[in-house]
Each structure stands twice: as structure tokens, then as C-alpha cells.
Design a protein around this motif. Structure first.
Motif, PDB file in Angstrom:
ATOM      1  N   GLU A  35      -6.825   9.813  -5.415  1.00 40.78           N
ATOM      2  CA  GLU A  35      -5.858  10.036  -4.326  1.00 40.78           C
ATOM      3  C   GLU A  35      -4.273   9.754  -4.309  1.00 40.78           C
ATOM      4  OE1 GLU A  35      -7.506   7.316  -1.061  1.00 40.78           O
ATOM      5  OE2 GLU A  35      -9.591   8.276  -1.256  1.00 40.78           O
ATOM      6  N   GLU A  36      -4.037   9.383  -5.937  1.00 40.37           N
ATOM      7  CA  GLU A  36      -2.798   9.020  -5.997  1.00 40.37           C
ATOM      8  C   GLU A  36      -2.250   7.816  -5.202  1.00 40.37           C
ATOM      9  OE1 GLU A  36      -0.720  12.777  -6.361  1.00 40.37           O
ATOM     10  OE2 GLU A  36      -1.319  13.194  -8.320  1.00 40.37           O
ATOM     11  N   SER A  37      -2.847   6.837  -5.038  1.00 38.49           N
ATOM     12  CA  SER A  37      -2.415   5.789  -3.989  1.00 38.49           C
ATOM     13  C   SER A  37      -2.712   4.698  -4.994  1.00 38.49           C
ATOM     14  CB  SER A  37      -3.149   5.788  -2.687  1.00 38.49           C
ATOM     15  OG  SER A  37      -4.540   5.667  -2.911  1.00 38.49           O
ATOM     16  N   TYR A  87      -5.184   1.256  -8.637  1.00 38.14           N
ATOM     17  CA  TYR A  87      -4.531   2.527  -8.492  1.00 38.14           C
ATOM     18  C   TYR A  87      -5.575   3.574  -8.371  1.00 38.14           C
ATOM     19  CZ  TYR A  87      -1.699   6.564  -9.196  1.00 38.14           C
ATOM     20  OH  TYR A  87      -0.837   7.643  -8.965  1.00 38.14           O
ATOM     21  N   ARG A 147       0.917  -1.386  -0.013  1.00 35.95           N
ATOM     22  CA  ARG A 147      -0.039  -0.165   0.076  1.00 35.95           C
ATOM     23  C   ARG A 147       0.875   1.286  -0.023  1.00 35.95           C
ATOM     24  NH1 ARG A 147      -2.220  -3.298   3.897  1.00 35.95           N
ATOM     25  NH2 ARG A 147      -4.636  -3.809   3.264  1.00 35.95           N
ATOM     26  N   ALA A 148       0.591   2.160  -0.989  1.00 33.39           N
ATOM     27  CA  ALA A 148       1.432   3.199  -1.023  1.00 33.39           C
ATOM     28  C   ALA A 148       0.739   4.438  -1.719  1.00 33.39           C
ATOM     29  CB  ALA A 148       2.841   2.863  -2.029  1.00 33.39           C
ATOM     30  N   ARG A 149       1.336   5.461  -1.828  1.00 37.14           N
ATOM     31  CA  ARG A 149       1.054   6.707  -2.231  1.00 37.14           C
ATOM     32  C   ARG A 149       1.869   7.605  -3.164  1.00 37.14           C
ATOM     33  NH1 ARG A 149      -3.260   8.554   0.543  1.00 37.14           N
ATOM     34  NH2 ARG A 149      -3.597  10.379  -1.106  1.00 37.14           N
ATOM     35  N   ASN A 150       1.443   8.513  -3.926  1.00 36.29           N
ATOM     36  CA  ASN A 150       2.577   9.241  -4.679  1.00 36.29           C
ATOM     37  C   ASN A 150       3.029  10.432  -3.577  1.00 36.29           C
ATOM     38  OD1 ASN A 150       1.923   7.808  -6.974  1.00 36.29           O
ATOM     39  ND2 ASN A 150       1.804   9.666  -8.067  1.00 36.29           N
ATOM     40  N   CYS A 185       6.665   6.838  -5.075  1.00 40.18           N
ATOM     41  CA  CYS A 185       5.671   6.556  -4.088  1.00 40.18           C
ATOM     42  C   CYS A 185       6.541   6.149  -2.818  1.00 40.18           C
ATOM     43  CB  CYS A 185       5.006   5.630  -4.722  1.00 40.18           C
ATOM     44  SG  CYS A 185       3.875   6.065  -5.983  1.00 40.18           S
ATOM     45  N   GLY A 204       5.285   4.022   0.904  1.00 43.44           N
ATOM     46  CA  GLY A 204       4.280   3.271   1.823  1.00 43.44           C
ATOM     47  C   GLY A 204       4.616   1.951   2.535  1.00 43.44           C
ATOM     48  N   GLU A 209      -3.007  -0.146  -3.918  1.00 38.10           N
ATOM     49  CA  GLU A 209      -2.886  -1.542  -3.494  1.00 38.10           C
ATOM     50  C   GLU A 209      -2.868  -2.467  -4.221  1.00 38.10           C
ATOM     51  OE1 GLU A 209      -5.386  -4.176  -0.263  1.00 38.10           O
ATOM     52  OE2 GLU A 209      -5.695  -1.752  -0.169  1.00 38.10           O
TER      53      GLU A 209
END
Length: 138
Positions: free
Chosen positions: A127-129, A123, A12-15, A34, A36, A131
Motif C-alpha cells: 500500500e506504500e504506507s 511500512y 500515519r502516512a502514505r507515499n 509522503c 499524512g 505507521e
């Protein structure tokens, strides 16, 4: 995705950053970083990546991924790969699929050296995230 005979990790990560590398009629090339978390049976820890993406004529993106996992014990696992991000639906979600190879300097995780992996997930462009589940091939 079938799990038999494979280890898996949830990422799980985000920009964190976005750079527009090229923009012209019919083409955009972006680069993002990114950050996370990664969690799985082999290890858990932090996740960082650099992704270069080029938009295709159909609105999908061809992606090149370079990533680094740092386990909670301080071990490093890194990899590289390529794949595709789909066109987002009305909910802002796009499918993400990629595959590549991974390595580590950790004696405990040395069985991962040269292993192939695949990721599948979603993607969220709003939210630019993302999983994804990363399957390590046996």
C-alpha cells in the motif's frame, strides 16, 4: 519501546511520489515524498517527508529522512534522521527504524529544539504506507 520520560507521536502516512534516482546491477536508489497525519499529547497536525533510500545487498534499505509537521495551530516542527527499512515479509510488511534530531520555530514547543527522536513501526510495501511511533527523548 519504553515510554517512561518520553513524549510520543503516532505518524500515519502514505507515499505521494516516488522517483528512481539510480538503478544499476545490484543497486537502486529511490526518493519518495509522503503525506499524512501526526497525533500526540504535545500536538497534532499534518505530516510531510522526503525520504532517500538505497537498497543494501541484503534487501534492506538505508534511509535518510527529512520531515515537517504542521500543528493544528500552524506551528512548524521539522527534523532529520537516518535509519533502516527491513525486508518485507509475505504479508508485505517491513519494519522501519530510524533516529534523528528535531527543531521548531514555535515558542510553545521550544523544548523540542535539538531533541533526539527515534521511530519504530511498520511500512506496508503493497500500500506504500506506514505507521510509526516517534519517541522524543528527554
Amino acid at each position: 519501546m519504553e515510554n517512561a520520560g518520553k513524549e510520543s507521536l503516532t505518524i500515519r502516512a502514505r507515499n505521494v511520489t516516488l522517483e528512481i534516482v539510480e538503478a544499476s546491477e545490484g543497486k537502486i536508489k529511490i526518493k519518495s515524498n509522503c503525506a499524512g497525519q501526526v497525533n500526540g499529547s504535545l500536538y497534532s497536525g499534518s505530516y510531510n517527508d522526503t525520504v532517500e533510500a538505497v537498497m543494501n545487498p541484503d534487501g534492506t534499505f538505508a534511509v535518510t529522512i527529512r520531515y515537517l509537521h504542521m500543528t493544528q495551530s500552524g506551528e512548524l516542527v521539522w527534523g532529520t534522521g537516518a535509519g533502516k527499512r527491513g525486508v518485507p515479509g509475505s504479508n508485505g510488511m517491513a519494519r522501519l527504524n530510524a533516529e534523528g534530531v528535531m527543531w521548531t520555530s514555535s515558542p510553545r514547543l521550544s523544548q523540542l529544539n535539538g531533541k533526539r527522536w527515534i521511530v519504530e513501526g511498520d511500512y506496508n510495501v503493497k500500500e506504500e504506507s506506514f505507521e510509526v511511533i516517534q519517541q522524543i527523548r528527554s
